[in-house]
Design a protein around this motif. Structure first.
Motif, mmCIF file in Angstrom:
data_model
loop_
_atom_site.group_PDB
_atom_site.id
_atom_site.type_symbol
_atom_site.label_atom_id
_atom_site.label_comp_id
_atom_site.label_asym_id
_atom_site.label_seq_id
_atom_site.Cartn_x
_atom_site.Cartn_y
_atom_site.Cartn_z
ATOM 1 N N LEU A 1 0.855 -1.177 0.000
ATOM 2 C CA LEU A 1 0.000 0.000 0.000
ATOM 3 C C LEU A 1 0.892 1.228 0.000
ATOM 4 N N LYS A 2 0.794 2.002 -1.047
ATOM 5 C CA LYS A 2 1.506 3.283 -1.111
ATOM 6 C C LYS A 2 0.474 4.334 -0.757
ATOM 7 N N SER A 3 0.690 4.993 0.376
ATOM 8 C CA SER A 3 -0.288 5.959 0.853
ATOM 9 C C SER A 3 0.428 7.167 1.434
ATOM 10 N N SER A 4 -0.322 7.980 2.144
ATOM 11 C CA SER A 4 0.288 9.159 2.744
ATOM 12 C C SER A 4 -0.428 9.544 4.025
ATOM 13 N N LEU A 5 0.317 10.236 4.852
ATOM 14 C CA LEU A 5 -0.199 10.801 6.089
ATOM 15 C C LEU A 5 -0.225 12.314 5.939
ATOM 16 N N PHE A 6 -1.269 12.919 6.453
ATOM 17 C CA PHE A 6 -1.346 14.375 6.456
ATOM 18 C C PHE A 6 -1.046 14.815 7.873
ATOM 19 N N GLY A 7 -0.044 15.668 8.020
ATOM 20 C CA GLY A 7 0.399 16.081 9.345
ATOM 21 C C GLY A 7 -0.020 17.493 9.697
ATOM 22 N N PHE A 8 -0.341 17.678 10.971
ATOM 23 C CA PHE A 8 -0.676 18.982 11.537
ATOM 24 C C PHE A 8 0.282 19.216 12.698
ATOM 25 N N TYR A 9 0.961 20.343 12.704
ATOM 26 C CA TYR A 9 1.983 20.612 13.716
ATOM 27 C C TYR A 9 1.391 21.367 14.909
ATOM 28 N N ASP A 10 1.723 20.879 16.111
ATOM 29 C CA ASP A 10 1.355 21.546 17.361
ATOM 30 C C ASP A 10 2.623 22.189 17.906
ATOM 31 N N LYS A 11 2.733 23.509 17.751
ATOM 32 C CA LYS A 11 3.980 24.174 18.144
ATOM 33 C C LYS A 11 4.175 24.200 19.651
ATOM 34 N N LYS A 12 3.107 24.138 20.431
ATOM 35 C CA LYS A 12 3.256 24.112 21.895
ATOM 36 C C LYS A 12 3.900 22.812 22.359
ATOM 37 N N GLU B 1 5.539 20.824 20.204
ATOM 38 C CA GLU B 1 6.593 20.508 19.246
ATOM 39 C C GLU B 1 6.440 19.076 18.735
ATOM 40 N N GLN B 2 5.226 18.813 18.248
ATOM 41 C CA GLN B 2 4.876 17.471 17.805
ATOM 42 C C GLN B 2 3.906 17.560 16.636
ATOM 43 N N TRP B 3 3.988 16.568 15.764
ATOM 44 C CA TRP B 3 3.064 16.440 14.643
ATOM 45 C C TRP B 3 1.979 15.436 14.983
ATOM 46 N N TYR B 4 0.774 15.705 14.508
ATOM 47 C CA TYR B 4 -0.348 14.770 14.583
ATOM 48 C C TYR B 4 -0.691 14.370 13.158
ATOM 49 N N PHE B 5 -1.127 13.134 12.995
ATOM 50 C CA PHE B 5 -1.355 12.633 11.641
ATOM 51 C C PHE B 5 -2.760 12.084 11.440
ATOM 52 N N VAL B 6 -3.199 12.207 10.199
ATOM 53 C CA VAL B 6 -4.453 11.640 9.737
ATOM 54 C C VAL B 6 -4.138 10.964 8.404
ATOM 55 N N GLU B 7 -4.751 9.806 8.157
ATOM 56 C CA GLU B 7 -4.563 9.179 6.848
ATOM 57 C C GLU B 7 -5.120 10.137 5.798
ATOM 58 N N SER B 8 -4.265 10.532 4.876
ATOM 59 C CA SER B 8 -4.631 11.555 3.899
ATOM 60 C C SER B 8 -5.897 11.227 3.118
ATOM 61 N N ASN B 9 -5.997 9.980 2.662
ATOM 62 C CA ASN B 9 -7.155 9.617 1.844
ATOM 63 C C ASN B 9 -8.470 9.775 2.606
ATOM 64 N N LYS B 10 -8.420 9.647 3.924
ATOM 65 C CA LYS B 10 -9.646 9.804 4.713
ATOM 66 C C LYS B 10 -10.114 11.251 4.745
ATOM 67 N N LEU B 11 -9.183 12.176 4.630
ATOM 68 C CA LEU B 11 -9.572 13.586 4.558
ATOM 69 C C LEU B 11 -10.305 13.874 3.250
ATOM 70 N N LEU B 12 -10.044 13.059 2.234
ATOM 71 C CA LEU B 12 -10.656 13.258 0.921
ATOM 72 C C LEU B 12 -11.984 12.527 0.749
ATOM 73 N N ASP B 13 -12.068 11.291 1.277
ATOM 74 C CA ASP B 13 -13.237 10.485 0.915
ATOM 75 C C ASP B 13 -13.909 9.711 2.042
ATOM 76 N N ASP B 14 -13.601 10.003 3.283
ATOM 77 C CA ASP B 14 -14.254 9.314 4.394
ATOM 78 C C ASP B 14 -15.200 10.292 5.096
ATOM 79 N N PRO B 15 -16.506 10.078 4.985
ATOM 80 C CA PRO B 15 -17.470 11.022 5.567
ATOM 81 C C PRO B 15 -17.279 11.249 7.072
#
Length: 169
Positions: A118-129, A131-145
């Motif tokens: 499976l070639k996929s991707s993670l979408f990251g959101f940075y929390d500067k307080k 100093e850590q990234w949070y991730f969501v499966e990218s494809n779910k942001l596009l097509d998961d209700p």
């Protein structure tokens, strides 16, 4: 006056570049930790890197229960993640007052003797307080209700590729 403006422009560009380099290193560190946690079925580490919108919606106990159910189902169906690799940080930028990134990854799985990549991707959101990234499966942001409900106004200029499934047997 023009010289001062050029110096200021150069300094601000240099600081931004250094900041992006530091953010890339953190993104790589956190994505690798997430990848290793999925390989080891380490629910607590996976929770650490789960976006707060998801965490707040379901809560720790429900999320742990769901992950344990997924891991039990995988075991019962003889599905195993055999490798999980971070390929690259494809993009990183500041959008909507936060840093975001796209990280491409490759996951190899054994479906009861049938190998699938499976070639996929993670979408990251940075929390500067933190100093850590949070991730969501990218494809779910596009097509998961369900995921889209958790990120109702999500927009990005980062190009999110579709997942690619490659059967090897």
């Amino acid at each position: 006056m023009k010289n001062y403006f050029l110096i200021l422009l150069f300094i601000s560009g240099s600081v931004f570049s250094q900041n992006v380099d530091a953010l890339k290193k953190l993104a790589l560190r956190d994505a690798k930790a997430t990848s290793e946690a999925s390989l080891k079925q380490d629910s607590n580490t996976l929770l650490k890197y789960t976006h707060p919108n998801i965490f707040e919606k379901y809560g720790k106990s429900k999320m742990l229960e769901t992950m344990d159910d997924i891991f039990r189902t995988m075991k019962a169906q003889k599905i195993k993640i055999t490798s999980s690799e971070i390929d690259e940080i494809a993009d990183i930028r500041k959008e909507y007052k936060e840093y975001r990134c796209l990280i491409k990854n490759t996951v190899k799985m054994d479906f009861n003797g049938r190998v699938v990549t499976l070639k996929s991707s993670l979408f990251g959101f940075y929390d500067k307080k933190k100093e850590q990234w949070y991730f969501v499966e990218s494809n779910k942001l596009l097509d998961d209700p369900e995921t889209q409900k958790l990120f109702p106004r999500f927009k990005t200029d980062i190009e999110i590729p579709l997942d690619e499934h490659i059967a090897e047997n």
